[in-house]
Scaffold this active site. Structure first.
Site, PDB file in Angstrom:
ATOM      1  N   HIS A  91       0.311   8.903   0.458  1.00 31.75           N
ATOM      2  CA  HIS A  91      -0.695   8.348   1.381  1.00 31.75           C
ATOM      3  C   HIS A  91      -2.108   8.667   0.882  1.00 31.75           C
ATOM      4  O   HIS A  91      -3.005   7.827   0.932  1.00 31.75           O
ATOM      5  CB  HIS A  91      -0.543   8.965   2.775  1.00 31.75           C
ATOM      6  N   MET A 135       7.737  10.243  -3.294  1.00 28.05           N
ATOM      7  CA  MET A 135       7.326  10.930  -2.059  1.00 28.05           C
ATOM      8  C   MET A 135       7.564  10.017  -0.868  1.00 28.05           C
ATOM      9  O   MET A 135       7.336   8.803  -0.939  1.00 28.05           O
ATOM     10  CB  MET A 135       5.858  11.311  -2.124  1.00 28.05           C
TER      11      MET A 135
END
Ligand code: AMP
Length: 296
Positions: A37, A184
């Site tokens: 992110h 991830m």
């Protein structure tokens, strides 16, 4: 950094930014932020004057049997990470303002939403396209940043923005991985130590296939068979292994243009997805003209 929870206040803030001549970047997320992110945030901060990170666990993209209630919610640490990364606004709307009583409007992106994850999660892309439209309407961005980790999602959103004349540049950024290769994901926290070890087979299988493609393998059957054989040893269930056209998300039998090799697999109760994109080196003179290439 400020936190905004109402669509009207969010739109007012963005309109003020635009009135000042500032460009606005938007990074839609469901929180439980990790370095994947934050790579999107970094790209936004670097290329836009103001960055909004949206944080909303969207009920419309979960089926009743999926992990909506269990999905990790780590608001305090997400705020700290956003502050450190240079986010200007966290837009965290309440479910009641996103989906008020008698809510009736949904966005669908035909064909692109149907294969891959759309087969076992038929509700999913309708929920994603709808919430992203609502987040765009509130944040009014010039650019929006998405991870290629969710490769079909990126393609769906990019097409939606184009088809609906949203005037937003949808940017796709590379998958951020753990040191050992695992992509991830907020859902990695669900994995036991033993499942986490087995999950590595997904990136290993994809990287091996990528190497084979780089060496000239073009036969989809051969590539898919190799990936499935590697996965079968370690995952509990393969949802799909697919080689699809990178723009249309339709299966290919021979690689002669940009493709995405995508995997969804179950480890225990956790469903993980990962993919790689590959484009063969084809001389420009024999390359078919393509519409809507990736901006990544
Ligand atoms: P999520 O919070 O899982 O809905 O993801 C929010 C955004 O982060 C989406 O655009 C994802 O594709 C992106 N993202 C998630 N994981 C990664 C990753 N490992 N690398 C890059 N982007 C990611």
């Amino acid at each position: 950094m400020i936190i905004i929870d109402s669509p009207k206040a969010m739109r007012d803030w963005s309109l003020q930014q635009r009135a000042k001549g500032n460009s606005v970047g938007c990074v839609p997320t469901m929180g439980a932020l990790h370095d994947g992110h934050l790579s999107l945030v970094k790209a936004s901060v670097e290329s836009c004057d103001a960055t909004i990170l949206t944080l909303f666990v969207n009920p419309a993209q979960f089926a009743p049997h999926e992990d909506f209630d269990q999905y990790p919610r780590t608001f305090e640490s997400d705020c700290a990470k956003c502050q450190a990364a240079g986010v200007d606004v966290i837009y965290a709307p309440k479910a009641s303002s996103m989906y008020p009583e008698h809510y009736a409007t949904y966005v669908e992106v035909e064909r692109l939403q149907e294969g891959l994850c759309g087969i076992t999660r038929p509700h999913f892309f309708r929920g994603v396209a709808t919430v992203v439209t609502k987040l765009f309407n509130a944040t009014l961005p010039d650019k929006a940043f998405f991870g290629l980790k969710d490769g079909q999602q990126f393609t769906v959103i990019k097409r939606m923005a184009r088809d609906l004349d949203m005037g937003i540049e949808v940017v796709g950024l590379p998958t951020v991985r753990e040191a050992d290769g695992l992509a991830m994901s907020s859902r990695n926290q669900y994995l036991s130590v033993e499942e986490r070890t087995r999950a590595l087979c997904i990136s290993k299988a994809l990287f091996a296939a990528e190497a084979a493609m780089a060496q000239g393998e073009t036969n989809a059957k051969t590539i898919l068979h190799a990936v499935k054989t590697t996965l079968a040893k370690d995952v509990d269930e393969i949802d799909y292994v697919s080689l699809v056209d990178g723009n249309e998300m339709t299966p290919v039998t021979t690689i002669n243009g940009p493709v995405m090799l995508a995997v969804a697999a179950q480890l225990g109760n956790t469903r993980l997805i990962d993919n790689i994109r590959f484009e063969p080196n084809i001389p420009a003179s024999v390359k078919p003209a393509r519409e809507g290439s990736l901006s990544c």
